[in-house]
Design a protein around this motif. Structure first.
Motif, PDB file in Angstrom:
ATOM      1  N   HIS A 105       0.827  -1.219   0.000  1.00 46.96           N
ATOM      2  CA  HIS A 105       0.000   0.000   0.000  1.00 46.96           C
ATOM      3  C   HIS A 105       0.857   1.263   0.000  1.00 46.96           C
ATOM      4  O   HIS A 105       0.381   2.340   0.355  1.00 46.96           O
ATOM      5  CB  HIS A 105      -0.962   0.021   1.190  1.00 46.96           C
ATOM      6  N   ASN A 143      -3.019   9.440  -5.908  1.00 51.54           N
ATOM      7  CA  ASN A 143      -4.228  10.221  -6.125  1.00 51.54           C
ATOM      8  C   ASN A 143      -3.813  11.633  -6.556  1.00 51.54           C
ATOM      9  O   ASN A 143      -2.631  11.928  -6.673  1.00 51.54           O
ATOM     10  CB  ASN A 143      -5.107  10.257  -4.871  1.00 51.54           C
ATOM     11  N   ASN A 173      -1.636  12.457   9.003  1.00 55.03           N
ATOM     12  CA  ASN A 173      -2.680  11.916   8.125  1.00 55.03           C
ATOM     13  C   ASN A 173      -2.973  12.907   6.996  1.00 55.03           C
ATOM     14  O   ASN A 173      -4.096  13.337   6.793  1.00 55.03           O
ATOM     15  CB  ASN A 173      -3.952  11.625   8.927  1.00 55.03           C
ATOM     16  N   ASP A 233      -4.179  11.037   3.067  1.00 58.24           N
ATOM     17  CA  ASP A 233      -4.114   9.572   3.133  1.00 58.24           C
ATOM     18  C   ASP A 233      -2.706   9.024   2.939  1.00 58.24           C
ATOM     19  O   ASP A 233      -2.521   7.910   2.426  1.00 58.24           O
ATOM     20  CB  ASP A 233      -5.038   8.920   2.089  1.00 58.24           C
ATOM     21  N   VAL A 265       0.649   7.150   3.629  1.00 55.37           N
ATOM     22  CA  VAL A 265       0.852   5.920   4.388  1.00 55.37           C
ATOM     23  C   VAL A 265       1.991   6.075   5.389  1.00 55.37           C
ATOM     24  O   VAL A 265       2.967   6.786   5.141  1.00 55.37           O
ATOM     25  CB  VAL A 265       1.118   4.741   3.426  1.00 55.37           C
TER      26      VAL A 265
END
Length: 209
Positions: free
Chosen positions: A19, A38, A104, A107, A109
């Protein structure tokens, strides 16, 4: 299968396992593949000029190097060659990731610093396990050519879509272009231009299929 397709499979499998977003580029800045990105991540990547920072760092390093580009307080990117034996395949850029669990931002990781070497190892394991690479290594080892000619052919296969000259390869190998020209012709029975054109024709056939 082409080198580009091989890279796309590596990136996809790596992202599914970790991820952790990953992008792979050639040295001209062409994006070969991207997984896990993204719009916010793309904007962050461009704003901090990550590609150029990585390229400038890698050109001064050895073939087996791993570099980390820090951004902001706890956000980083890590880069390594696609193939430690042939830097002409381009390089992977892993990230963005944060080393602080509480962060955060879009998003991003969380990956503590001690995890990164293991992730690079995983990337290499995924690549080494591919049928493409196993076949390529076997084919390379079976070639009845000298090391210089083998490396020249590897260079051509990796960068056939670019403008390549005999001088480029000679400089890459750090030998005289006249010596390389003579050696290439003697061992393959073809001159540099003929061999390059044949590779381009074969790659075109693969794309058409």
């Amino acid at each position: 299968m082409s080198v580009q397709e091989h890279i796309r499979q590596i990136d996809t499998k790596f992202f599914l396992c970790t991820h952790l977003p990953i992008r792979t580029f050639d040295f001209n800045g062409n994006l070969i593949h991207s997984a896990g990105y993204n719009r916010d991540m793309e904007d962050f990547f461009k704003h901090h000029d990550i590609f150029e920072q990585v390229r400038q760092e890698l050109v001064t390093k050895t073939e087996n190097c791993i570099i980390t580009i820090p951004c902001l307080e706890s956000i980083s990117f890590t880069a390594c060659w696609v193939c430690s034996k042939n830097i002409n395949w381009g390089f992977h850029i892993l990230g963005p990731y944060t080393t602080l669990e509480a962060v955060n931002l879009f998003d991003i990781v969380y990956k503590p610093t001690y995890c990164i070497p293991y992730l690079i190892t995983l990337l290499g394991t995924i690549a080494a396990d591919s049928a493409f690479l196993k076949q390529k290594i076997k084919k390379f080892n079976d070639m009845p050519y000298s090391a210089y000619v083998k490396k020249s052919i590897d260079y051509l296969n990796a960068r056939y879509h670019e403008t390549i000259t005999l001088s480029d390869i000679a400089a890459h190998l750090n030998i005289s272009k006249y010596y390389l020209c003579s050696l290439f012709k003697k061992e393959t029975g073809k001159n540099f231009s003929q061999y390059l054109n044949e590779i381009r024709i074969e790659k075109s056939k693969e794309l058409l299929l």
